[in-house]
Design a protein around this motif. Sequence first.
Motif, PDB file in Angstrom:
ATOM      1  N   ALA A  42       0.251   9.122  -3.933  1.00  0.00           N
ATOM      2  CA  ALA A  42       0.157   7.714  -4.362  1.00  0.00           C
ATOM      3  C   ALA A  42      -0.632   6.889  -3.345  1.00  0.00           C
ATOM      4  CB  ALA A  42       1.554   7.134  -4.558  1.00  0.00           C
ATOM      5  N   ALA A  43      -0.399   7.129  -2.047  1.00  0.00           N
ATOM      6  CA  ALA A  43      -1.138   6.400  -1.006  1.00  0.00           C
ATOM      7  C   ALA A  43      -2.621   6.762  -1.062  1.00  0.00           C
ATOM      8  CB  ALA A  43      -0.555   6.709   0.369  1.00  0.00           C
ATOM      9  N   GLY A  44      -2.915   8.027  -1.358  1.00  0.00           N
ATOM     10  CA  GLY A  44      -4.314   8.449  -1.493  1.00  0.00           C
ATOM     11  C   GLY A  44      -4.984   7.768  -2.671  1.00  0.00           C
ATOM     12  N   ILE A  45      -4.234   7.591  -3.746  1.00  0.00           N
ATOM     13  CA  ILE A  45      -4.769   6.911  -4.928  1.00  0.00           C
ATOM     14  C   ILE A  45      -5.016   5.433  -4.620  1.00  0.00           C
ATOM     15  CG2 ILE A  45      -4.102   6.099  -7.239  1.00  0.00           C
ATOM     16  CD1 ILE A  45      -2.945   8.847  -7.765  1.00  0.00           C
ATOM     17  N   GLN A  46      -4.078   4.817  -3.892  1.00  0.00           N
ATOM     18  CA  GLN A  46      -4.264   3.411  -3.531  1.00  0.00           C
ATOM     19  C   GLN A  46      -5.507   3.249  -2.651  1.00  0.00           C
ATOM     20  OE1 GLN A  46      -2.113   0.132  -4.202  1.00  0.00           O
ATOM     21  NE2 GLN A  46      -4.322   0.037  -4.036  1.00  0.00           N
ATOM     22  N   GLN A  47      -5.720   4.218  -1.768  1.00  0.00           N
ATOM     23  CA  GLN A  47      -6.892   4.141  -0.888  1.00  0.00           C
ATOM     24  C   GLN A  47      -8.180   4.366  -1.700  1.00  0.00           C
ATOM     25  OE1 GLN A  47      -9.170   6.549   0.465  1.00  0.00           O
ATOM     26  NE2 GLN A  47      -9.960   5.124   2.011  1.00  0.00           N
ATOM     27  N   ALA A  48      -8.094   5.231  -2.711  1.00  0.00           N
ATOM     28  CA  ALA A  48      -9.280   5.543  -3.524  1.00  0.00           C
ATOM     29  C   ALA A  48      -9.656   4.374  -4.437  1.00  0.00           C
ATOM     30  CB  ALA A  48      -9.017   6.797  -4.360  1.00  0.00           C
ATOM     31  N   ALA A  49      -8.679   3.552  -4.778  1.00  0.00           N
ATOM     32  CA  ALA A  49      -8.936   2.384  -5.641  1.00  0.00           C
ATOM     33  C   ALA A  49      -8.241   1.178  -5.013  1.00  0.00           C
ATOM     34  CB  ALA A  49      -8.414   2.635  -7.059  1.00  0.00           C
ATOM     35  N   PRO A  50      -8.807   0.655  -3.920  1.00  0.00           N
ATOM     36  CA  PRO A  50      -8.109  -0.397  -3.156  1.00  0.00           C
ATOM     37  C   PRO A  50      -7.873  -1.678  -3.948  1.00  0.00           C
ATOM     38  CG  PRO A  50     -10.293   0.091  -2.221  1.00  0.00           C
ATOM     39  CD  PRO A  50     -10.067   1.081  -3.293  1.00  0.00           C
ATOM     40  N   GLN A  51      -8.672  -1.901  -4.988  1.00  0.00           N
ATOM     41  CA  GLN A  51      -8.497  -3.133  -5.785  1.00  0.00           C
ATOM     42  C   GLN A  51      -7.429  -2.967  -6.864  1.00  0.00           C
ATOM     43  OE1 GLN A  51     -10.085  -5.755  -4.703  1.00  0.00           O
ATOM     44  NE2 GLN A  51     -11.138  -4.459  -3.224  1.00  0.00           N
ATOM     45  N   ALA A  52      -6.920  -1.752  -7.046  1.00  0.00           N
ATOM     46  CA  ALA A  52      -5.869  -1.515  -8.049  1.00  0.00           C
ATOM     47  C   ALA A  52      -4.503  -1.790  -7.420  1.00  0.00           C
ATOM     48  CB  ALA A  52      -5.940  -0.079  -8.552  1.00  0.00           C
ATOM     49  N   MET A  53      -3.497  -1.961  -8.293  1.00  0.00           N
ATOM     50  CA  MET A  53      -2.126  -2.143  -7.809  1.00  0.00           C
ATOM     51  C   MET A  53      -1.358  -0.857  -8.141  1.00  0.00           C
ATOM     52  SD  MET A  53      -1.309  -6.075  -8.902  1.00  0.00           S
ATOM     53  CE  MET A  53      -1.839  -5.934 -10.594  1.00  0.00           C
ATOM     54  N   VAL A  54      -1.262   0.021  -7.159  1.00  0.00           N
ATOM     55  CA  VAL A  54      -0.696   1.352  -7.413  1.00  0.00           C
ATOM     56  C   VAL A  54       0.825   1.330  -7.286  1.00  0.00           C
ATOM     57  CG1 VAL A  54      -0.609   3.754  -6.598  1.00  0.00           C
ATOM     58  CG2 VAL A  54      -2.806   2.530  -6.693  1.00  0.00           C
ATOM     59  N   ALA A  55       1.479   1.918  -8.272  1.00  0.00           N
ATOM     60  CA  ALA A  55       2.920   2.162  -8.204  1.00  0.00           C
ATOM     61  C   ALA A  55       3.125   3.664  -8.359  1.00  0.00           C
ATOM     62  CB  ALA A  55       3.660   1.414  -9.316  1.00  0.00           C
ATOM     63  N   ALA A  56       4.103   4.204  -7.663  1.00  0.00           N
ATOM     64  CA  ALA A  56       4.454   5.614  -7.823  1.00  0.00           C
ATOM     65  C   ALA A  56       5.720   5.680  -8.676  1.00  0.00           C
ATOM     66  CB  ALA A  56       4.688   6.258  -6.464  1.00  0.00           C
ATOM     67  N   ALA A  57       5.719   6.568  -9.681  1.00  0.00           N
ATOM     68  CA  ALA A  57       6.871   6.668 -10.599  1.00  0.00           C
ATOM     69  C   ALA A  57       6.767   7.961 -11.407  1.00  0.00           C
ATOM     70  CB  ALA A  57       6.902   5.467 -11.552  1.00  0.00           C
TER      71      ALA A  57
END
Length: 200
Positions: free
Chosen positions: A100-115
């Motif tokens: 999830a942290a890798g995804i947030q870093q890959a798309a910094p403008q997105a609001m990532v939630a892990a679930a």
Amino acid sequence: LGSVGVEVILGSRSYERAKDITDQLRNRWPDRQLPIEPGDNLAAAEAELTVVATPWDAAATTVASLGKPLSGKVVISMANALTRLGTEFIPLIPPRGSIAAGIQQAAPQAMVAAAFHHLPARELGALDHPMEADVLVCSDHAEATAVTVELINRITGLRGIDAGPLSAATAIEAFTPVLLQINHRYRSQASIRLTNIKLA
Ligand SMILES: NC(=O)c1ccc[n+]([C@@H]2O[C@H](COP(=O)([O-])OP(=O)(O)OC[C@H]3O[C@@H](n4cnc5c(N)ncnc54)[C@H](OP(=O)(O)O)[C@@H]3O)[C@@H](O)[C@H]2O)c1
């Protein structure tokens, strides 16, 4: 999600594969009139909310290629980094601590939630009976947590639980191999349920 009326675009690298899976779902549950349409990954990323459901080692690169359409939107990461050695399921800790942290870093403008990490797909997809489970949600964006919890709560039997900031994804993802181990041992489709918690 489709079974509770959420309009779903099933993304894929191949529109034909998405159509094939969509047809299979509709044919399996003909009375449900599932609001599911096939698309490519771009079409899925252009939706209001996107769930990234690729294998763990493809999640960040897939999201990085879709950074623009995902910008400003809630993106749910459900990937678990793990490997299997014989009958042993082993967690792999990704460089940023979680997929999830890798995804947030890959798309910094997105609001990532892990679930959704602990829900066995077969049990969740068995629409003829509800699945009883708690779904741990974590994010560094309050809006992403709220939207994801609300989405989960629409599914009968599931409870969305705010598990805190995105750093919690390390433990949440790494717990999945434990569950897989248990399910392998007991030939079960178990998930998790928290006790002694009163949800508003
Ligand atoms: N299965 C479960 O019970 C379960 C439960 C909780 C969480 N998860 C997590 O959810 C994710 C998906 O699980 P799954 O069992 O559905 O996995 P999967 O069937 O192996 O993969 C899902 C889809 O990802 C796409 N994909 C595969 N390789 C890719 C690549 N290199 N690049 C981009 N897309 C790729 C494929 O779609 P196209 O070929 O059509 O593009 C494939 O159908 C995993 O990260 C898993 O850890 C699974």
